[in-house]
Design a protein around this motif. Structure first.
Motif, PDB file in Angstrom:
ATOM      1  N   GLY A  57       0.831  -1.202   0.000  1.00 41.21           N
ATOM      2  CA  GLY A  57       0.000   0.000   0.000  1.00 41.21           C
ATOM      3  C   GLY A  57       0.860   1.243   0.000  1.00 41.21           C
ATOM      4  O   GLY A  57       1.992   1.221   0.496  1.00 41.21           O
ATOM      5  N   ASP A  58       0.314   2.295  -0.565  1.00 39.40           N
ATOM      6  CA  ASP A  58       0.982   3.596  -0.552  1.00 39.40           C
ATOM      7  C   ASP A  58       0.551   4.310   0.726  1.00 39.40           C
ATOM      8  O   ASP A  58      -0.627   4.668   0.873  1.00 39.40           O
ATOM      9  N   LEU A  59       1.488   4.511   1.635  1.00 45.18           N
ATOM     10  CA  LEU A  59       1.144   5.025   2.969  1.00 45.18           C
ATOM     11  C   LEU A  59       0.955   6.544   3.009  1.00 45.18           C
ATOM     12  O   LEU A  59       0.867   7.113   4.091  1.00 45.18           O
ATOM     13  N   SER A  60       0.889   7.170   1.838  1.00 54.20           N
ATOM     14  CA  SER A  60       0.814   8.633   1.860  1.00 54.20           C
ATOM     15  C   SER A  60      -0.608   9.179   2.029  1.00 54.20           C
ATOM     16  O   SER A  60      -0.820  10.379   1.916  1.00 54.20           O
ATOM     17  N   SER A  61      -1.580   8.308   2.317  1.00 57.84           N
ATOM     18  CA  SER A  61      -2.920   8.828   2.633  1.00 57.84           C
ATOM     19  C   SER A  61      -3.484   8.110   3.862  1.00 57.84           C
ATOM     20  O   SER A  61      -3.124   6.956   4.142  1.00 57.84           O
ATOM     21  N   ALA A  62      -4.358   8.810   4.565  1.00 58.52           N
ATOM     22  CA  ALA A  62      -4.959   8.253   5.783  1.00 58.52           C
ATOM     23  C   ALA A  62      -5.789   7.023   5.452  1.00 58.52           C
ATOM     24  O   ALA A  62      -5.757   6.015   6.182  1.00 58.52           O
ATOM     25  N   ALA A  63      -6.521   7.079   4.333  1.00 60.64           N
ATOM     26  CA  ALA A  63      -7.393   5.957   3.976  1.00 60.64           C
ATOM     27  C   ALA A  63      -6.569   4.698   3.695  1.00 60.64           C
ATOM     28  O   ALA A  63      -6.913   3.607   4.153  1.00 60.64           O
ATOM     29  N   ALA A  64      -5.457   4.861   2.977  1.00 59.25           N
ATOM     30  CA  ALA A  64      -4.620   3.695   2.660  1.00 59.25           C
ATOM     31  C   ALA A  64      -3.987   3.129   3.935  1.00 59.25           C
ATOM     32  O   ALA A  64      -3.883   1.909   4.097  1.00 59.25           O
ATOM     33  N   CYS A  65      -3.586   4.003   4.847  1.00 55.31           N
ATOM     34  CA  CYS A  65      -2.984   3.527   6.110  1.00 55.31           C
ATOM     35  C   CYS A  65      -3.999   2.699   6.899  1.00 55.31           C
ATOM     36  O   CYS A  65      -3.671   1.645   7.453  1.00 55.31           O
ATOM     37  N   LEU A  73      -4.047  -6.430  10.766  1.00 51.86           N
ATOM     38  CA  LEU A  73      -4.707  -6.950  11.972  1.00 51.86           C
ATOM     39  C   LEU A  73      -5.407  -8.284  11.673  1.00 51.86           C
ATOM     40  O   LEU A  73      -5.370  -9.217  12.489  1.00 51.86           O
ATOM     41  N   ALA A  74      -6.014  -8.351  10.471  1.00 48.82           N
ATOM     42  CA  ALA A  74      -6.707  -9.594  10.096  1.00 48.82           C
ATOM     43  C   ALA A  74      -5.679 -10.709   9.820  1.00 48.82           C
ATOM     44  O   ALA A  74      -5.855 -11.849  10.265  1.00 48.82           O
ATOM     45  N   LEU A  75      -4.612 -10.382   9.113  1.00 47.41           N
ATOM     46  CA  LEU A  75      -3.612 -11.395   8.746  1.00 47.41           C
ATOM     47  C   LEU A  75      -2.899 -11.967   9.978  1.00 47.41           C
ATOM     48  O   LEU A  75      -2.656 -13.170  10.078  1.00 47.41           O
ATOM     49  N   LEU A  76      -2.569 -11.072  10.914  1.00 46.48           N
ATOM     50  CA  LEU A  76      -1.807 -11.514  12.105  1.00 46.48           C
ATOM     51  C   LEU A  76      -2.709 -11.882  13.276  1.00 46.48           C
ATOM     52  O   LEU A  76      -2.223 -12.318  14.315  1.00 46.48           O
ATOM     53  N   ASP A  77      -4.011 -11.643  13.102  1.00 51.86           N
ATOM     54  CA  ASP A  77      -4.965 -11.839  14.196  1.00 51.86           C
ATOM     55  C   ASP A  77      -4.574 -10.986  15.412  1.00 51.86           C
ATOM     56  O   ASP A  77      -4.470 -11.481  16.537  1.00 51.86           O
ATOM     57  N   GLY A  78      -4.326  -9.708  15.142  1.00 51.38           N
ATOM     58  CA  GLY A  78      -3.924  -8.777  16.199  1.00 51.38           C
ATOM     59  C   GLY A  78      -2.558  -8.185  15.890  1.00 51.38           C
ATOM     60  O   GLY A  78      -2.042  -8.361  14.777  1.00 51.38           O
ATOM     61  N   VAL A  79      -1.988  -7.506  16.874  1.00 52.13           N
ATOM     62  CA  VAL A  79      -0.673  -6.891  16.667  1.00 52.13           C
ATOM     63  C   VAL A  79       0.024  -6.705  18.013  1.00 52.13           C
ATOM     64  O   VAL A  79      -0.635  -6.420  19.014  1.00 52.13           O
ATOM     65  N   ASP A  80       1.331  -6.935  18.025  1.00 58.54           N
ATOM     66  CA  ASP A  80       2.111  -6.669  19.238  1.00 58.54           C
ATOM     67  C   ASP A  80       3.068  -5.499  19.043  1.00 58.54           C
ATOM     68  O   ASP A  80       3.430  -4.839  20.012  1.00 58.54           O
ATOM     69  N   PHE A 120      -3.747   1.069  14.975  1.00 57.09           N
ATOM     70  CA  PHE A 120      -3.366  -0.126  15.751  1.00 57.09           C
ATOM     71  C   PHE A 120      -3.575   0.041  17.254  1.00 57.09           C
ATOM     72  O   PHE A 120      -3.667  -0.946  17.980  1.00 57.09           O
ATOM     73  N   LEU A 121      -3.609   1.287  17.719  1.00 59.46           N
ATOM     74  CA  LEU A 121      -3.635   1.536  19.173  1.00 59.46           C
ATOM     75  C   LEU A 121      -4.813   0.867  19.896  1.00 59.46           C
ATOM     76  O   LEU A 121      -4.600   0.266  20.964  1.00 59.46           O
ATOM     77  N   PRO A 122      -6.039   0.935  19.357  1.00 63.22           N
ATOM     78  CA  PRO A 122      -7.139   0.303  20.106  1.00 63.22           C
ATOM     79  C   PRO A 122      -6.899  -1.186  20.384  1.00 63.22           C
ATOM     80  O   PRO A 122      -7.210  -1.665  21.487  1.00 63.22           O
ATOM     81  N   ALA A 123      -6.328  -1.916  19.426  1.00 63.93           N
ATOM     82  CA  ALA A 123      -6.052  -3.344  19.657  1.00 63.93           C
ATOM     83  C   ALA A 123      -5.012  -3.512  20.760  1.00 63.93           C
ATOM     84  O   ALA A 123      -5.112  -4.410  21.604  1.00 63.93           O
ATOM     85  N   MET A 124      -4.014  -2.642  20.766  1.00 64.21           N
ATOM     86  CA  MET A 124      -2.983  -2.709  21.816  1.00 64.21           C
ATOM     87  C   MET A 124      -3.580  -2.342  23.171  1.00 64.21           C
ATOM     88  O   MET A 124      -3.260  -2.939  24.194  1.00 64.21           O
ATOM     89  N   GLN A 125      -4.461  -1.334  23.164  1.00 69.92           N
ATOM     90  CA  GLN A 125      -5.088  -0.913  24.430  1.00 69.92           C
ATOM     91  C   GLN A 125      -5.982  -2.013  24.993  1.00 69.92           C
ATOM     92  O   GLN A 125      -6.013  -2.243  26.190  1.00 69.92           O
ATOM     93  N   GLN A 126      -6.643  -2.720  24.084  1.00 67.34           N
ATOM     94  CA  GLN A 126      -7.534  -3.792  24.528  1.00 67.34           C
ATOM     95  C   GLN A 126      -6.758  -4.905  25.234  1.00 67.34           C
ATOM     96  O   GLN A 126      -7.192  -5.434  26.243  1.00 67.34           O
ATOM     97  N   GLN A 127      -5.569  -5.220  24.703  1.00 69.34           N
ATOM     98  CA  GLN A 127      -4.775  -6.299  25.318  1.00 69.34           C
ATOM     99  C   GLN A 127      -3.800  -5.740  26.366  1.00 69.34           C
ATOM    100  O   GLN A 127      -3.082  -6.479  27.033  1.00 69.34           O
ATOM    101  N   ASN A 128      -3.786  -4.403  26.493  1.00 63.64           N
ATOM    102  CA  ASN A 128      -2.845  -3.674  27.360  1.00 63.64           C
ATOM    103  C   ASN A 128      -1.402  -4.150  27.202  1.00 63.64           C
ATOM    104  O   ASN A 128      -0.701  -4.420  28.171  1.00 63.64           O
TER     105      ASN A 128
END
Ligand SMILES: NC(=O)c1ccc[n+]([C@@H]2O[C@H](COP(=O)([O-])OP(=O)(O)OC[C@H]3O[C@@H](n4cnc5c(N)ncnc54)[C@H](OP(=O)(O)O)[C@@H]3O)[C@@H](O)[C@H]2O)c1
Length: 263
Positions: A57-65, A73-80, A120-128
């Motif tokens: 993906g081209d990371l130069s837009s908010a939508a693409a990010c 998140l779907a591929l890794l089933d979350g993120v650390d 990504f932050l909400p997933a990290m916050q959920q797992q603290n």
């Protein structure tokens, strides 16, 4: 943070440092989602590293990010861990810098890390738990002539990292800001390389820098500045910027000819 078995998203994954870092993280047992604009090279690298996912993906837009983050998140089933490594630079006199290039640099170097962190932050916050790693530059602490927009983007990335680290201080989510000095990668044009030689600029091998990035991640460093005397100049510049103005003056005069394409 321990790398083995961690779900890690790495941007700029096929770049000069990115491909080396991806291989090193994979060798240490990370579960990787690699992100880059270069879809073809990304596929090749992901195939080489067993069990690794590619999210181009081209990371130069908010939508693409947001789209890339959701895919990871779907591929890794979350993120650390998120490692914001993608970046672009520009070596030119400011009067010659195009508004489009300025916008691109601020988008890729500053806003993409912010947009991805936000995603990504909400997933990290959920797992603290989690680690946010922002790769800046020594130029994010010492404003460098003829890298003016690039310096501005990395100063802002450092400010973002510091403020967010303080905001998340009461959580188990860590924020690291890592600042290499110049590195021998394709990011640096032929003009930068020749200017570096003419001014005696220190340039590190990407393998050595990647080893230090991994060390900083594993030891949960809040910030890390690579190379001496550059790491000392960062402190001097913060306290006595006029001293650094003077120390860089001769170098800046040499650099101008390279930045203007006269050498
Ligand atoms: N090299 C240095 O001297 C140096 C020194 C200090 C800090 N750093 C920082 O270290 C990081 C890595 O640099 P590097 O030397 O490895 O650079 P590099 O070899 O140029 O790699 C950068 C990677 O970022 C990707 N990228 C650029 N724009 C993108 C976009 N819009 N969307 C998605 N991916 C994009 C590039 O993909 P494409 O090639 O497909 O565009 C490339 O794979 C950067 O943040 C840089 O600022 C570098």
């Amino acid at each position: 943070m321990q790398i083995n078995n961690s779900r890690i998203v790495l941007t700029g994954a096929v770049g000069g440092m990115g491909s080396i870092l991806a291989r090193a993280l994979h060798a240490q047992g990370a579960r990787l989602a690699l992100v880059d604009a270069n879809a073809e090279a990304l596929e090749v690298l992901a195939k080489e590293l067993d069990g690794t996912f590619a999210a181009s993906g081209d990371l130069s837009s908010a939508a693409a990010c947001k789209q890339v983050a959701d895919q990871c998140l779907a591929l890794l089933d979350g993120v650390d861990m998120l490692i914001n490594l993608a970046g672009v630079n520009s070596f030119t006199a400011f009067e010659d810098e195009s508004p489009e290039k300025m916008e691109l640099m601020m988008h890729v170097n500053l806003l993409a890390p912010m947009w991805l962190t936000r995603a990504f932050l909400p997933a990290m916050q959920q797992q603290n738990s989690g680690q946010l790693v922002n790769v800046g530059s020594i130029f994010g602490s010492i404003g460098f002539a003829y890298f003016t927009t690039y310096s501005a983007s990395k100063f802002a990335l450092r400010g973002f990292s510091e403020a967010l680290r303080r905001e998340l201080a009461d959580t188990a989510i860590k924020v690291s800001y890592i600042a290499p000095r110049a590195v021998k990668t394709p990011m640096n044009s032929d003009a930068v390389m020749r200017m570096g030689e003419a001014t005696g600029m220190n340039m590190d091998e990407p393998e050595a820098v990647v080893a230090k990035i991994i060390e900083a991640i594993e030891s949960d460093k809040k910030d890390a500045y690579f190379g001496f005397p550059e790491s000392l100049f960062v402190r001097v510049n913060a306290l006595l910027p006029r001293v650094v103005d003077g120390a860089l003056a001769a170098q800046n005069r040499i650099a101008r000819a390279f930045a203007k394409g006269e050498k």
